[in-house]
Write a protein that holds these residues in place. Structure first.
Motif, mmCIF file in Angstrom:
data_model
loop_
_atom_site.group_PDB
_atom_site.id
_atom_site.type_symbol
_atom_site.label_atom_id
_atom_site.label_comp_id
_atom_site.label_asym_id
_atom_site.label_seq_id
_atom_site.Cartn_x
_atom_site.Cartn_y
_atom_site.Cartn_z
ATOM 1 N N PHE A 1 29.532 35.780 50.829
ATOM 2 C CA PHE A 1 29.300 35.387 49.617
ATOM 3 C C PHE A 1 27.893 35.891 48.764
ATOM 4 C CE2 PHE A 1 33.334 33.185 50.146
ATOM 5 C CZ PHE A 1 34.626 34.210 49.049
ATOM 6 N N ARG B 1 34.690 40.446 43.616
ATOM 7 C CA ARG B 1 34.884 40.337 44.394
ATOM 8 C C ARG B 1 33.987 42.369 44.365
ATOM 9 N NH1 ARG B 1 37.049 38.241 49.380
ATOM 10 N NH2 ARG B 1 37.571 35.824 48.405
ATOM 11 N N THR C 1 31.223 40.170 46.805
ATOM 12 C CA THR C 1 30.728 40.317 47.763
ATOM 13 C C THR C 1 30.526 41.321 48.185
ATOM 14 O OG1 THR C 1 32.654 38.072 48.233
ATOM 15 C CG2 THR C 1 33.011 39.693 49.482
#
Length: 317
Positions: A115, A317, A106
Motif C-alpha cells: 500500500f 486497489r 496498491t
C-alpha cells in the motif's frame, strides 16, 4: 550502497514500512508494537527505480531480512509520485493525518499486500503547493501527541507546516536548498565561494547573513552581489558560503513569519546539520525551536497508517 548492519530476525513481524525518497530507500520490519526487528537502507530511490524496478528492489530487501512472502508493506514518499511505482493522488488541505491510509493505493503485479500512501496538496488554504513524504513524518508527530503547532522540515525544498487538531491546515514550500546550490555553483558567486562549502551554525558569516536578511527593507536580489564584492575588495569578510546560507535561510524565515505567532515554538525535522542552521537562525529571529527525530517520526507515521490499513478494507486497489 546497502546498509545491512542492523539486520535482525524478523520472526513475529507484523508488517514492513518503507520510506522511498528521490535518492534513498529505507525499510523497517516491525512487530505489532512497532518495535524494529530489521532494517535496510540503500541509494535505490526513485531515480534508480523509475525504469520499473520498484517491486524487485522491495523484494530484494525483504528477502535479505527473511520476511515472509505475505508480509504486508506500507510505503510513503516518491513511490507514489506520478513518475513512481503507482501514483497515489494528493489529499487536499485541510488534510487529516490520521486518515491518509484511506487514500492509499496498491501497485499492479505485486504478490504481497503493498500500500502506497498519498501526498498532500494545497489549493484553497494558500498558494498551490504539494508535499510527498513529509506528511507521513507529520502523521508521526500527531501519533506522538503533537496535534497542533508549527513545523519546519528543512531540505532542498523546505516545508513550513501549520498543524491544527491533527490536520495540515496550511503549508509553504521554500526552495532555499536548491537556491543555495544554484547560486554557489552556477552563478557569479561561485568565484568567491569556490569549493569551500564547509561551515557551521557558529560561523560569523552565517549569523551575519541571517541578521542581514531579517533586517527591515532587506531584498535578497539586491544584496546577493555584495558577497562577490566583499571577496573582491578584501578586508575581514566572513566566509562567503556561510553568509550566503545565512542570507537565504534568514530570508526564508522572514518570508514565513505569518507561520510564527508570537511565543510559538517551531518543531524542526531534518538532518542534524540543517536543523542546527535553522535552529540558530530562528534564535537570531527571537523564536524558540525544538528538534524532532525525523526517522522516528516517519516510522511512527507509517506504523499508524499500517495499523489501520491492515485491519481495514477501506483501501483503493
Amino acid at each position: 550502497m546497502t546498509d545491512t548492519g542492523a539486520e535482525k530476525t524478523t520472526a513475529g513481524a507484523f508488517c514492513a514500512l518503507a520510506d522511498w525518497g528521490t535518492s534513498n530507500f529505507r525499510l523497517w520490519v516491525v512487530d505489532r508494537a512497532g518495535n524494529v526487528l530489521g532494517r535496510r537502507q540503500s541509494d535505490e530511490g526513485l531515480l534508480t527505480c523509475a525504469d520499473g524496478r520498484f517491486a524487485a528492489v522491495l523484494e530484494s530487501h525483504l528477502a535479505a531480512l527473511g520476511a515472509s512472502a505475505d508480509l504486508p508493506v506500507a510505503i510513503t514518499g516518491m513511490a507514489g509520485a506520478r513518475t513512481g511505482w503507482r501514483e497515489a493522488p494528493y489529499v487536499e488541505t485541510p488534510a487529516p493525518l490520521d486518515a491518509l491510509y484511506r487514500q492509499a493505493v496498491t501497485p499492479e503485479g505485486v504478490t504481497r499486500p503493498v500500500f502506497i500512501l498519498p501526498g498532500v496538496c494545497q489549493r484553497t488554504t494558500g498558494p498551490f503547493d504539494v508535499m510527498r513524504g513529509e506528511e507521513t513524518q507529520l502523521a508521526g508527530a500527531v501519533a506522538s501527541g503533537l496535534a497542533d503547532g508549527i513545523f519546519c522540515l528543512p531540505g532542498t525544498h523546505s516545508k513550513w507546516v501549520e498543524l491544527k487538531g491533527g490536520r495540515i491546515a496550511a503549508f509553504r514550500t521554500v526552495m532555499t536548498g536548491e537556491l543555495f546550490d544554484l547560486l554557489s555553483r552556477h552563478s557569479i558567486l561561485k568565484h568567491s565561494i569556490g569549493d569551500d562549502l564547509a561551515f557551521t551554525a557558529d560561523d560569523r558569516g552565517f549569523s551575519d547573513g541571517v541578521t542581514e536578511a531579517l533586517a527591515e527593507g532587506f531584498a535578497l536580489s539586491a544584496h546577493l552581489f555584495s558577497i562577490r564584492a566583499a571577496g573582491l575588495l578584501g578586508g575581514d569578510a566572513p566566509k562567503p558560503a556561510a553568509r550566503l546560507s545565512g542570507m537565504l535561510i534568514g530570508a526564508e524565515i522572514a518570508a514565513t513569519r505569518t507561520f510564527l505567532p508570537q511565543g510559538m515554538t517551531v518543531h524542526l525535522v531534518g538532518s542534524a546539520r540543517l536543523t542546527a542552521l535553522y535552529g540558530r537562525a530562528l534564535e537570531i529571529a527571537g523564536t524558540q525551536s525544538r528538534l524532532l527525530d525525523g526517522e522516528e517520526l516517519v516510522r511512527k507515521g507509517l506504523f499508524a497508517a499500517a495499523s489501520s490499513l491492515f485491519q481495514s478494507s477501506e483501501v483503493s486497489r
